[in-house]
Every structure is written in structure tokens, then in C-alpha cells.
Design a protein around this motif. Structure first.
Motif, mmCIF file in Angstrom:
data_model
loop_
_atom_site.group_PDB
_atom_site.id
_atom_site.type_symbol
_atom_site.label_atom_id
_atom_site.label_comp_id
_atom_site.label_asym_id
_atom_site.label_seq_id
_atom_site.Cartn_x
_atom_site.Cartn_y
_atom_site.Cartn_z
ATOM 1 N N VAL A 1 18.041 -29.127 -45.059
ATOM 2 C CA VAL A 1 18.442 -30.566 -44.939
ATOM 3 C C VAL A 1 17.752 -31.059 -45.868
ATOM 4 C CG1 VAL A 1 15.999 -32.465 -44.356
ATOM 5 C CG2 VAL A 1 16.997 -30.431 -42.875
ATOM 6 N N GLU A 2 18.963 -32.162 -46.523
ATOM 7 C CA GLU A 2 18.825 -32.762 -47.315
ATOM 8 C C GLU A 2 17.723 -34.405 -48.007
ATOM 9 O OE1 GLU A 2 23.469 -31.403 -48.947
ATOM 10 O OE2 GLU A 2 22.653 -33.157 -48.417
ATOM 11 N N GLU A 3 17.538 -35.302 -46.740
ATOM 12 C CA GLU A 3 17.441 -36.309 -46.184
ATOM 13 C C GLU A 3 16.768 -36.598 -44.864
ATOM 14 O OE1 GLU A 3 19.426 -39.783 -48.141
ATOM 15 O OE2 GLU A 3 21.815 -37.991 -48.065
ATOM 16 N N VAL A 4 15.329 -37.454 -44.853
ATOM 17 C CA VAL A 4 14.947 -37.763 -44.200
ATOM 18 C C VAL A 4 14.647 -39.218 -44.008
ATOM 19 C CG1 VAL A 4 12.994 -37.252 -42.148
ATOM 20 C CG2 VAL A 4 14.325 -35.203 -42.675
ATOM 21 N N HIS A 5 15.010 -39.738 -42.931
ATOM 22 C CA HIS A 5 15.100 -41.566 -43.374
ATOM 23 C C HIS A 5 13.873 -41.482 -41.461
ATOM 24 C CE1 HIS A 5 17.799 -41.806 -46.176
ATOM 25 N NE2 HIS A 5 17.547 -42.080 -47.238
ATOM 26 N N GLY A 6 13.590 -42.902 -41.338
ATOM 27 C CA GLY A 6 12.838 -43.039 -40.759
ATOM 28 C C GLY A 6 13.936 -44.730 -40.797
ATOM 29 N N VAL A 7 14.177 -44.852 -38.602
ATOM 30 C CA VAL A 7 15.116 -45.660 -38.043
ATOM 31 C C VAL A 7 14.651 -46.767 -37.162
ATOM 32 C CG1 VAL A 7 17.243 -46.392 -36.777
ATOM 33 C CG2 VAL A 7 16.866 -44.720 -38.543
ATOM 34 N N ARG A 8 14.302 -48.054 -37.622
ATOM 35 C CA ARG A 8 13.085 -48.500 -36.448
ATOM 36 C C ARG A 8 11.996 -48.827 -37.010
ATOM 37 N NH1 ARG A 8 15.755 -46.486 -31.399
ATOM 38 N NH2 ARG A 8 13.409 -47.697 -30.422
ATOM 39 N N GLY B 1 29.548 -26.293 -46.550
ATOM 40 C CA GLY B 1 29.756 -27.679 -47.321
ATOM 41 C C GLY B 1 29.821 -28.239 -46.685
ATOM 42 N N GLY B 2 29.933 -28.593 -44.940
ATOM 43 C CA GLY B 2 30.058 -29.719 -44.450
ATOM 44 C C GLY B 2 28.465 -30.323 -43.952
ATOM 45 N N ALA B 3 28.526 -31.653 -42.916
ATOM 46 C CA ALA B 3 27.327 -32.548 -43.434
ATOM 47 C C ALA B 3 27.397 -32.477 -41.240
ATOM 48 C CB ALA B 3 26.976 -32.984 -43.993
ATOM 49 N N ALA B 4 26.004 -32.953 -41.310
ATOM 50 C CA ALA B 4 25.075 -33.114 -40.472
ATOM 51 C C ALA B 4 24.157 -34.074 -40.336
ATOM 52 C CB ALA B 4 24.071 -32.093 -39.399
ATOM 53 N N SER B 5 24.442 -35.082 -39.134
ATOM 54 C CA SER B 5 23.808 -36.664 -39.014
ATOM 55 C C SER B 5 23.092 -36.635 -38.856
ATOM 56 C CB SER B 5 25.377 -37.804 -39.472
ATOM 57 O OG SER B 5 24.298 -38.681 -39.013
ATOM 58 N N ARG C 1 8.160 -43.805 -42.667
ATOM 59 C CA ARG C 1 8.921 -43.588 -42.394
ATOM 60 C C ARG C 1 8.920 -42.297 -41.003
ATOM 61 N NH1 ARG C 1 10.364 -37.672 -45.535
ATOM 62 N NH2 ARG C 1 8.800 -37.181 -43.790
ATOM 63 N N ASP C 2 7.374 -41.910 -41.774
ATOM 64 C CA ASP C 2 6.632 -41.353 -40.255
ATOM 65 C C ASP C 2 6.695 -41.899 -38.610
ATOM 66 O OD1 ASP C 2 7.248 -39.084 -41.677
ATOM 67 O OD2 ASP C 2 5.677 -39.196 -42.888
ATOM 68 N N LEU C 3 5.941 -43.431 -38.894
ATOM 69 C CA LEU C 3 5.738 -44.080 -38.086
ATOM 70 C C LEU C 3 7.394 -44.771 -36.955
ATOM 71 C CD1 LEU C 3 2.915 -46.078 -39.143
ATOM 72 C CD2 LEU C 3 3.256 -43.778 -37.728
ATOM 73 N N ALA C 4 8.242 -43.746 -37.397
ATOM 74 C CA ALA C 4 9.633 -45.141 -36.504
ATOM 75 C C ALA C 4 10.002 -44.775 -35.596
ATOM 76 C CB ALA C 4 10.972 -44.716 -38.074
ATOM 77 N N ALA C 5 10.276 -45.240 -34.654
ATOM 78 C CA ALA C 5 11.162 -45.041 -33.511
ATOM 79 C C ALA C 5 12.156 -43.799 -33.442
ATOM 80 C CB ALA C 5 11.834 -46.287 -32.578
ATOM 81 N N GLN C 6 13.026 -43.608 -34.426
ATOM 82 C CA GLN C 6 13.969 -42.440 -34.322
ATOM 83 C C GLN C 6 13.973 -41.970 -35.897
ATOM 84 O OE1 GLN C 6 16.917 -45.432 -33.105
ATOM 85 N NE2 GLN C 6 17.641 -43.720 -31.830
ATOM 86 N N LEU C 7 13.654 -40.952 -36.145
ATOM 87 C CA LEU C 7 14.144 -39.673 -37.975
ATOM 88 C C LEU C 7 15.731 -39.502 -37.778
ATOM 89 C CD1 LEU C 7 11.138 -37.872 -36.690
ATOM 90 C CD2 LEU C 7 11.146 -39.699 -38.043
ATOM 91 N N HIS C 8 16.619 -39.979 -38.860
ATOM 92 C CA HIS C 8 17.568 -39.186 -39.297
ATOM 93 C C HIS C 8 17.867 -38.692 -39.918
ATOM 94 C CE1 HIS C 8 21.664 -40.488 -40.884
ATOM 95 N NE2 HIS C 8 21.692 -40.108 -40.137
ATOM 96 N N LEU C 9 17.929 -37.064 -39.816
ATOM 97 C CA LEU C 9 17.950 -36.040 -40.336
ATOM 98 C C LEU C 9 19.860 -36.148 -40.941
ATOM 99 C CD1 LEU C 9 15.629 -35.325 -38.209
ATOM 100 C CD2 LEU C 9 15.329 -33.233 -39.904
ATOM 101 N N PHE C 10 19.677 -35.455 -42.352
ATOM 102 C CA PHE C 10 20.966 -35.712 -42.988
ATOM 103 C C PHE C 10 21.271 -34.049 -43.945
ATOM 104 C CE2 PHE C 10 24.579 -35.816 -45.664
ATOM 105 C CZ PHE C 10 25.614 -35.860 -44.971
#
Length: 255
Positions: A202-209, A139-143, A241-250
Motif C-alpha cells: 500500500v502506497e497511499e490511503v485517502h478519504g473520499v467524501r 510493478g502493476g498497481a491497484a486502486s 481521512r478516517d471519517l470519510a464515507a469511503q477509503l481509497h487505497l492505492f
């Protein structure tokens, strides 16, 4: 998808640092997880956490954080920062790198793992992700934050380095060769597959920057609030989202 609200406007104990295009999306996702856990004090592992940009605010919110980092200077700065914030008792510094993680952390001992800007520099990402998954309680999560491949190609091309952009686009791992500072880069699919192979969902994917690194400084510095809101608006929306410098996966270890 998590609604990307500002850290400073949501309920609970975590106030968090001032939001920037580099951190707003990540803090929003983390805040949603902490809110979901209610008043539970979590055990957090921050791999490559450096000087404590995430660890110290989490400790200030009452959570216990272990930071694993290869740099003794960064860990010394972390220790000072934690002491100045009054949370030294809740922050533990461990010198080591991601490749040795399996020998540094007890299995199934952690509620939340942060692994930011690590998987692109380790020798082999697969055992590192396996160790992250093993460290999590059910049940634990990873960022997880990784370098984006499309942004690197676009950035090199826009700066006139077409040969480097072509090398990045052609290389299976998204590297430009031996002089590249990163061993690999990811797209959303390859990063999600890496986590899934370790048993994480994987529950969420976001673009960062998404845009921050592409804008002239005069625009980014002159309209910081507008840029922040635009980054948050585009973070979960393809194709931006896919053009972001970083991808954040939760991701989460199944209960």
C-alpha cells in the motif's frame, strides 16, 4: 503522498470527467500513476466497473479496459457509452462478479486494477483481493475503494439511529446485521492489512467524501467548488481521512 491536483490541470492525455467530491481524489491518484507510466498504453481491469464511469475516460486516453460486472444492464449501458465516446474497440465487457474473478482474468496480464465498492459486498474479500493481485503484472498497481466504518457509525448516530450505530461499532466486520446492505466496512488499517496479505504494498490511503455526506444539501449544492477543494485538502490528513464515507487505497504488486 500524491499531491491532489485536479485532473483538468495536469499534463498528459487523460482529461477525465468533471470532478466531484466522489471522484476527485481517485482521479488525482490515477492520473499520477498514468503520468508516471508516460505514453505507455496500459491494460486495465475494472472490477465492478458498472456503466463505465472510470473505464470510458481511461479508454479515451488510449488504454485498453476490461470491465467485469455482475449486472447485464450495467454492461449494456457501458457498451453504449463506449460506442458513443468512440472507444468501443478499447472497452471489453465481461459479465461476472468479484467472487469469480480468478476464473475470468489471466494471471499477470494487467497493469492497473480498479476495484471500487466491491470488497464490502462480496462473499469473501480475501480471495477477491488475491485474484486482483494475481492479475497484476509485477510493478502493476491497484486502486481499491471500500466503505468506511467510522463514517457509517457517525452517520447513523447523527440521524438518531443510536442502536444501529452501536451495532456497527461493535461488530468486528462493521456490519449492522442481516438488514444491512453491506456485508462489511473497513478502517484504513484493516483495508491495508487485507491488501498486504495478498502481497500488495500500500502506497497511499485517502478519504473520499470526508464531509460531503455530512453537510446539509443547501451547503453542498451552494458551494460546490469550496467543498471540492476542502475534500481534497482533507483527504490524506488524519483524523479527517478516517471519517470519510469511503477509503481509497492505492497499492502495488512488487516488481
Amino acid at each position: 503522498m500524491t499531491r491532489l491536483v485536479g485532473v483538468e490541470h495536469t499534463r498528459g492525455r487523460l482529461a477525465g470527467p468533471p470532478l466531484t467530491p466522489r471522484t476527485a481524489v481517485i482521479w488525482s491518484v490515477l492520473r499520477a500513476e498514468l503520468d508516471r507510466r508516460g505514453d505507455t498504453d496500459l491494460t486495465v481491469l475494472d472490477v465492478g466497473g458498472g456503466t463505465g464511469g472510470f473505464a470510458v475516460p481511461l479508454a479515451q486516453a488510449g488504454h485498453r479496459v476490461t470491465v467485469v460486472d455482475a449486472s447485464p444492464d450495467a454492461l449494456a449501458a457501458l457498451t453504449r457509452r463506449a460506442a458513443e465516446a468512440g472507444v468501443a474497440a478499447r472497452v471489453r465487457a465481461v459479465q461476472g462478479d468479484g467472487d469469480a474473478l480468478a476464473g475470468l482474468v489471466e494471471p499477470a496480464s494487467v497493469d492497473l486494477v480498479l476495484c471500487h465498492a466491491v470488497l464490502e459486498v462480496v462473499d469473501e474479500p480475501e480471495p477477491v483481493v488475491a485474484a486482483l493481485a494475481a492479475a497484476l503484472r509485477p510493478g502493476g498497481a491497484a486502486s481499491v475503494l471500500v466503505a468506511g466504518r467510522a463514517a457509517a457509525v457517525l452517520g447513523r448516530a447523527m440521524n438518531g439511529h443510536l442502536d444501529v450505530a452501536a451495532a456497527l461499532a461493535a461488530d468486528p466486520t462493521g456490519s449492522a446485521g442481516p438488514r444491512d446492505t453491506l456485508r462489511r466496512r473497513y478502517d484504513a488499517e484493516s483495508a491495508a492489512a487485507l491488501l498486504a496479505a495478498a502481497g500488495l504494498t500500500v502506497e497511499e490511503v485517502h478519504g473520499v467524501r470526508v464531509l460531503a455526506d455530512l453537510l446539509p444539501a443547501v451547503v453542498a449544492d451552494g458551494q460546490p467548488a469550496a467543498l471540492l477543494e476542502l475534500e481534497r485538502a482533507l483527504a490524506a490528513r488524519t483524523p479527517w481521512r478516517d471519517l470519510a464515507a469511503q477509503l481509497h487505497l492505492f497499492a502495488r504488486r512488487p516488481a
